[in-house]
Design a protein around this motif. Sequence first.
Motif, PDB file in Angstrom:
ATOM      1  N   ASN A   3       0.786  -1.228  -0.278  1.00 31.66           N
ATOM      2  CA  ASN A   3       0.164   0.025  -0.033  1.00 31.66           C
ATOM      3  C   ASN A   3       0.931   1.438  -0.210  1.00 31.66           C
ATOM      4  O   ASN A   3       1.787   1.160   0.831  1.00 31.66           O
ATOM      5  N   PHE A   4       0.647   2.170  -1.064  1.00 33.88           N
ATOM      6  CA  PHE A   4       1.344   3.351  -0.821  1.00 33.88           C
ATOM      7  C   PHE A   4       0.477   4.431  -1.125  1.00 33.88           C
ATOM      8  O   PHE A   4      -0.490   4.315  -1.943  1.00 33.88           O
ATOM      9  N   LEU A   5       0.823   5.754  -0.800  1.00 31.73           N
ATOM     10  CA  LEU A   5       0.003   6.824  -0.833  1.00 31.73           C
ATOM     11  C   LEU A   5       0.875   7.944  -0.717  1.00 31.73           C
ATOM     12  O   LEU A   5       1.629   8.231   0.232  1.00 31.73           O
ATOM     13  N   GLU A   6       0.822   8.720  -1.797  1.00 33.26           N
ATOM     14  CA  GLU A   6       1.889   9.911  -1.921  1.00 33.26           C
ATOM     15  C   GLU A   6       1.029  11.161  -2.278  1.00 33.26           C
ATOM     16  O   GLU A   6       0.047  10.880  -3.404  1.00 33.26           O
ATOM     17  N   ILE A   7       0.974  12.360  -1.498  1.00 35.29           N
ATOM     18  CA  ILE A   7       0.251  13.420  -1.930  1.00 35.29           C
ATOM     19  C   ILE A   7       1.115  14.468  -1.674  1.00 35.29           C
ATOM     20  O   ILE A   7       1.824  14.591  -0.771  1.00 35.29           O
ATOM     21  N   GLU A   8       0.908  15.563  -2.511  1.00 32.65           N
ATOM     22  CA  GLU A   8       1.518  16.899  -2.434  1.00 32.65           C
ATOM     23  C   GLU A   8       0.728  18.086  -2.682  1.00 32.65           C
ATOM     24  O   GLU A   8      -0.047  17.766  -3.663  1.00 32.65           O
ATOM     25  N   VAL A   9       1.036  19.061  -2.246  1.00 32.20           N
ATOM     26  CA  VAL A   9       0.170  20.424  -2.589  1.00 32.20           C
ATOM     27  C   VAL A   9       1.420  21.252  -3.185  1.00 32.20           C
ATOM     28  O   VAL A   9       2.147  21.418  -2.647  1.00 32.20           O
ATOM     29  N   THR A  10       1.127  21.714  -4.458  1.00 30.84           N
ATOM     30  CA  THR A  10       2.341  22.335  -5.162  1.00 30.84           C
ATOM     31  C   THR A  10       1.557  23.340  -6.284  1.00 30.84           C
ATOM     32  O   THR A  10       0.490  23.532  -6.297  1.00 30.84           O
ATOM     33  N   ASP A  11       2.416  24.043  -6.927  1.00 31.47           N
ATOM     34  CA  ASP A  11       2.205  24.589  -8.008  1.00 31.47           C
ATOM     35  C   ASP A  11       1.150  26.070  -7.816  1.00 31.47           C
ATOM     36  O   ASP A  11       0.227  25.880  -8.216  1.00 31.47           O
ATOM     37  N   PRO A  12       1.015  26.766  -6.716  1.00 29.62           N
ATOM     38  CA  PRO A  12       0.410  27.678  -6.422  1.00 29.62           C
ATOM     39  C   PRO A  12       0.232  28.784  -7.455  1.00 29.62           C
ATOM     40  O   PRO A  12       1.363  29.221  -8.099  1.00 29.62           O
ATOM     41  N   GLN A  13      -1.074  29.281  -7.820  1.00 33.67           N
ATOM     42  CA  GLN A  13      -1.095  30.187  -8.804  1.00 33.67           C
ATOM     43  C   GLN A  13      -2.490  31.075  -8.366  1.00 33.67           C
ATOM     44  O   GLN A  13      -3.349  30.792  -7.840  1.00 33.67           O
ATOM     45  N   THR A  14      -1.978  32.367  -8.574  1.00 32.59           N
ATOM     46  CA  THR A  14      -2.919  33.538  -8.128  1.00 32.59           C
ATOM     47  C   THR A  14      -3.801  33.778  -9.200  1.00 32.59           C
ATOM     48  O   THR A  14      -3.312  33.981 -10.476  1.00 32.59           O
ATOM     49  N   HIS A  15      -5.045  33.864  -8.994  1.00 38.73           N
ATOM     50  CA  HIS A  15      -5.870  34.314 -10.143  1.00 38.73           C
ATOM     51  C   HIS A  15      -6.617  35.474  -9.785  1.00 38.73           C
ATOM     52  O   HIS A  15      -6.915  35.846  -8.662  1.00 38.73           O
ATOM     53  N   GLN A  16      -7.115  36.380 -10.864  1.00 37.48           N
ATOM     54  CA  GLN A  16      -7.829  37.711 -10.725  1.00 37.48           C
ATOM     55  C   GLN A  16      -8.863  37.480 -11.844  1.00 37.48           C
ATOM     56  O   GLN A  16      -8.690  38.420 -12.811  1.00 37.48           O
ATOM     57  N   PRO A  17     -10.024  36.926 -11.548  1.00 38.96           N
ATOM     58  CA  PRO A  17     -11.199  37.080 -12.440  1.00 38.96           C
ATOM     59  C   PRO A  17     -11.619  38.117 -13.104  1.00 38.96           C
ATOM     60  O   PRO A  17     -12.257  38.367 -14.184  1.00 38.96           O
ATOM     61  N   THR A  18     -11.734  39.148 -12.240  1.00 39.39           N
ATOM     62  CA  THR A  18     -12.250  40.649 -12.774  1.00 39.39           C
ATOM     63  C   THR A  18     -11.095  41.619 -12.246  1.00 39.39           C
ATOM     64  O   THR A  18     -10.367  41.320 -11.558  1.00 39.39           O
ATOM     65  N   SER A  19     -11.651  42.750 -12.601  1.00 36.31           N
ATOM     66  CA  SER A  19     -10.528  43.993 -12.480  1.00 36.31           C
ATOM     67  C   SER A  19     -10.758  44.141 -11.063  1.00 36.31           C
ATOM     68  O   SER A  19      -9.734  45.230 -10.654  1.00 36.31           O
ATOM     69  N   SER A  20     -11.579  43.775 -10.166  1.00 38.96           N
ATOM     70  CA  SER A  20     -11.605  44.370  -8.696  1.00 38.96           C
ATOM     71  C   SER A  20     -10.577  43.589  -8.061  1.00 38.96           C
ATOM     72  O   SER A  20     -10.396  42.051  -8.049  1.00 38.96           O
ATOM     73  N   PRO A  21      -9.766  44.112  -7.255  1.00 43.83           N
ATOM     74  CA  PRO A  21      -8.541  43.540  -6.388  1.00 43.83           C
ATOM     75  C   PRO A  21      -9.208  42.613  -5.625  1.00 43.83           C
ATOM     76  O   PRO A  21      -8.517  41.578  -5.116  1.00 43.83           O
ATOM     77  N   SER A  22     -10.411  42.703  -5.068  1.00 43.53           N
ATOM     78  CA  SER A  22     -10.937  41.621  -4.073  1.00 43.53           C
ATOM     79  C   SER A  22     -11.419  40.337  -4.667  1.00 43.53           C
ATOM     80  O   SER A  22     -11.640  39.386  -4.025  1.00 43.53           O
ATOM     81  N   SER A  23     -11.318  40.273  -6.064  1.00 45.80           N
ATOM     82  CA  SER A  23     -11.628  39.011  -6.671  1.00 45.80           C
ATOM     83  C   SER A  23     -10.365  37.989  -6.770  1.00 45.80           C
ATOM     84  O   SER A  23     -10.462  36.939  -7.201  1.00 45.80           O
ATOM     85  N   ARG A  24      -9.303  38.516  -6.428  1.00 45.56           N
ATOM     86  CA  ARG A  24      -8.006  37.670  -6.285  1.00 45.56           C
ATOM     87  C   ARG A  24      -8.116  36.658  -5.307  1.00 45.56           C
ATOM     88  O   ARG A  24      -8.734  36.601  -4.221  1.00 45.56           O
ATOM     89  N   TYR A  25      -7.622  35.371  -5.891  1.00 46.09           N
ATOM     90  CA  TYR A  25      -7.328  34.169  -5.011  1.00 46.09           C
ATOM     91  C   TYR A  25      -6.279  33.220  -5.348  1.00 46.09           C
ATOM     92  O   TYR A  25      -6.057  33.390  -6.779  1.00 46.09           O
ATOM     93  N   THR A  26      -5.848  32.491  -4.835  1.00 49.34           N
ATOM     94  CA  THR A  26      -4.775  31.440  -5.024  1.00 49.34           C
ATOM     95  C   THR A  26      -5.378  30.199  -4.938  1.00 49.34           C
ATOM     96  O   THR A  26      -5.879  29.725  -4.092  1.00 49.34           O
ATOM     97  N   THR A  27      -4.911  29.085  -6.220  1.00 46.89           N
ATOM     98  CA  THR A  27      -5.213  27.760  -6.214  1.00 46.89           C
ATOM     99  C   THR A  27      -3.921  27.079  -6.014  1.00 46.89           C
ATOM    100  O   THR A  27      -3.000  27.730  -6.269  1.00 46.89           O
TER     101      THR A  27
END
Length: 180
Positions: free
Chosen positions: A56-80
């Motif tokens: 049994n093996f299980l490998e998980i990683e959280v990687t490659d953060p990307q910041t998005h801004q779907p509208t021109s509003s600065p409050s719409s920014r978020y990171t995935t």
Amino acid sequence: MEAHSQPQSYAQDHATPPQSSPAAAKNQWNIPTGFASTGSQSHTQSFEEIYGVPENFLEIEVTDPQTHQPTSSPSSRYTTYLIRLSTNIPAFKLRRSEVRRRYSDFEVFRDLLERESARVSIPPLPGKVYLNRFDDAVIEERRKGLERFLKIVVGHPLLQTGSRVLGGFVQDPNWDRNAW
């Protein structure tokens, strides 16, 4: 004054063993060899047994953060963050998967886990960030914290077999936080 000498049995008991062959020395001193032993039989392990995929093996990683801004509003920014999973544990539908999640998805996921898993203590998420949340160092610290959280949660046997939300969160690209 008499000189005392050690009895002959002491010298015999503490003498070094005869070195007729390296195998004899190993056997006499029980030095581990490259052999696997099951009871009275032993065999040389194959490369597959030594270096193959574990049962049994299980490998998980959280990687490659990307910041998005779907509208021109600065409050719409978020990171995935990219969640990359590789496993052969039957509780997971896919052997390899990659999905993107944002911090607020992790918050909903954690709340759902707490509600459905009363017997399991769910670890905390990294803290909410209000200042400089798009700074590279802040994003990296959050990424590390989210990875620690997922390693604990995904590795828990009761959650692997008893959670309805776990597999979907880490494997389904269409996971909908509002569907729960």
